[in-house]
Design an enzyme around this catalytic site. Sequence first.
Site, PDB file in Angstrom:
ATOM      1  N   GLU A 276     -18.086  16.011  -3.812  1.00 37.97           N
ATOM      2  CA  GLU A 276     -18.138  17.335  -4.422  1.00 37.97           C
ATOM      3  C   GLU A 276     -17.427  17.370  -5.769  1.00 37.97           C
ATOM      4  O   GLU A 276     -17.761  18.181  -6.637  1.00 37.97           O
ATOM      5  CB  GLU A 276     -17.515  18.364  -3.466  1.00 37.97           C
ATOM      6  CG  GLU A 276     -17.879  19.793  -3.771  1.00 37.97           C
ATOM      7  CD  GLU A 276     -17.447  20.755  -2.686  1.00 37.97           C
ATOM      8  OE1 GLU A 276     -17.801  21.939  -2.786  1.00 37.97           O
ATOM      9  OE2 GLU A 276     -16.733  20.346  -1.747  1.00 37.97           O
ATOM     10  N   HIS A 297     -22.674  -4.299  12.106  1.00 34.69           N
ATOM     11  CA  HIS A 297     -24.016  -4.880  12.192  1.00 34.69           C
ATOM     12  C   HIS A 297     -25.064  -3.980  11.542  1.00 34.69           C
ATOM     13  O   HIS A 297     -26.254  -4.208  11.693  1.00 34.69           O
ATOM     14  CB  HIS A 297     -24.375  -5.156  13.659  1.00 34.69           C
ATOM     15  CG  HIS A 297     -23.577  -6.263  14.265  1.00 34.69           C
ATOM     16  ND1 HIS A 297     -24.063  -7.531  14.433  1.00 34.69           N
ATOM     17  CD2 HIS A 297     -22.298  -6.299  14.709  1.00 34.69           C
ATOM     18  CE1 HIS A 297     -23.137  -8.300  14.969  1.00 34.69           C
ATOM     19  NE2 HIS A 297     -22.045  -7.574  15.142  1.00 34.69           N
ATOM     20  N   LYS A 411     -27.826  27.511  -1.902  1.00 35.18           N
ATOM     21  CA  LYS A 411     -27.431  28.818  -1.373  1.00 35.18           C
ATOM     22  C   LYS A 411     -28.365  29.914  -1.877  1.00 35.18           C
ATOM     23  O   LYS A 411     -28.748  30.814  -1.117  1.00 35.18           O
ATOM     24  CB  LYS A 411     -25.993  29.137  -1.768  1.00 35.18           C
ATOM     25  CG  LYS A 411     -24.935  28.357  -0.993  1.00 35.18           C
ATOM     26  CD  LYS A 411     -23.540  28.821  -1.381  1.00 35.18           C
ATOM     27  CE  LYS A 411     -22.478  28.098  -0.588  1.00 35.18           C
ATOM     28  NZ  LYS A 411     -21.107  28.546  -0.945  1.00 35.18           N
TER      29      LYS A 411
END
Length: 420
Positions: A276, A297, A411
Amino acid sequence: MLDLNIKFAEKFVSTDELDAYAAAHADVLARCQAGEERYADSQGWLDVDEWAGPEILDRTEKLAAHIREIADTFVIIGVGGSNNSARAVVEATHPSGARIVYAGNTLSAYELNRVIEELEGHEVVIDCIAKNFETLEPGSSFRLLRQYLVKRYGREEAARRIVCCGTIGSPLEDLCHAEGYTFVPFATNVGGRYTALTEVHLLPLAVAGADIRALAAGAKKMQELCRCSDSVSNSAWRYACARNILWDRGYRVELLGFFEPRFRWFSKWWEQLFAESEGKDGKGIFPSSLECSEEMHSLGQYAQDGTHQLFETFIDLTTPGEGDSLVLGGTDVADAFGYLDGKDFWDINKASFTATRAAHAEVLPVFTLEIDRIDEEHFGMLFYWFAFACYASGSLLGVNPFDQPGVEAYKRLMFEALGK
């Protein structure tokens, strides 16, 4: 303490090169150490005492003690920066206070039903953490769980069991005053992902039984190192410089690796902090994590043989503590693992780590952050060290480490879809 070991990265970034880069950008370090007026609304965390000083610790512990008197379960209603720090410490240290349940970080009906089921048979207090009280996940969960408490306890008793952490003067504070909920101020000059050392996380940690004074003390030790050390002795600064040297050479992914599963939730905090803070303006190293041995792995294979666009930073617990020893007995059947007879799992795990680091260092840069213990003090060190390093790294990269414009894009579309 924390020590940054660059030995296994020197094939790619030499000490001399790192020294030169750090010295050439000393003006950036000086700005970060002093704090910058342009980021004044986001840098309250730089001085630990501003939001984790003695007075705040006193009132937080007092409120936490009251909550534990009436509840055995404390629900954190928050997403990302509002729950990751506390969760990292709680899940790693397993303190002996109230049980912590996490909500507000999902819109899944299945998961929310599961949260409500977890509350049955327990005395409950909820804590809604919302800086601006506009984020959908905690807002919707707060309504759900608030109504659950009212139905179970009645309106008056439910009000005693509701805590809200929000911005002074916000609609959330108004709601608390109107309904009689306990209001805790959200640090006014600290963004969510930098709030590890504020009441946002101090209260849940204190309710859980964690030592928040040790957390603050550890952070203050790192504050002294990060804000007072020069470019040669400041390990957080050197880490930031190394990241940007590698960025300039085309490295685009960093793996935070660890062989101790207790760092699992810390890695989630770290991912959000760097993603962020740096992922903007078409820039930013992509932060991911490598939990060993679980992912050796999968991601381990990619690190060893995939496209070499990544580097690693391992967190290495150097000293065994309580519970870190378990000796494997001799075999009772021909299981072909006789070479492990009498060996301690601490040593087995350490052998796996050192071998992995050596193998990876042949093909990619590997840094190691060495830590003595897993406890509140050392988590305080980790939170501050990485926060300062992230601020410095973003500044070197040329981005604002404290905004998040990309979050707003989804948003807008989501609120349109929901009819807001």
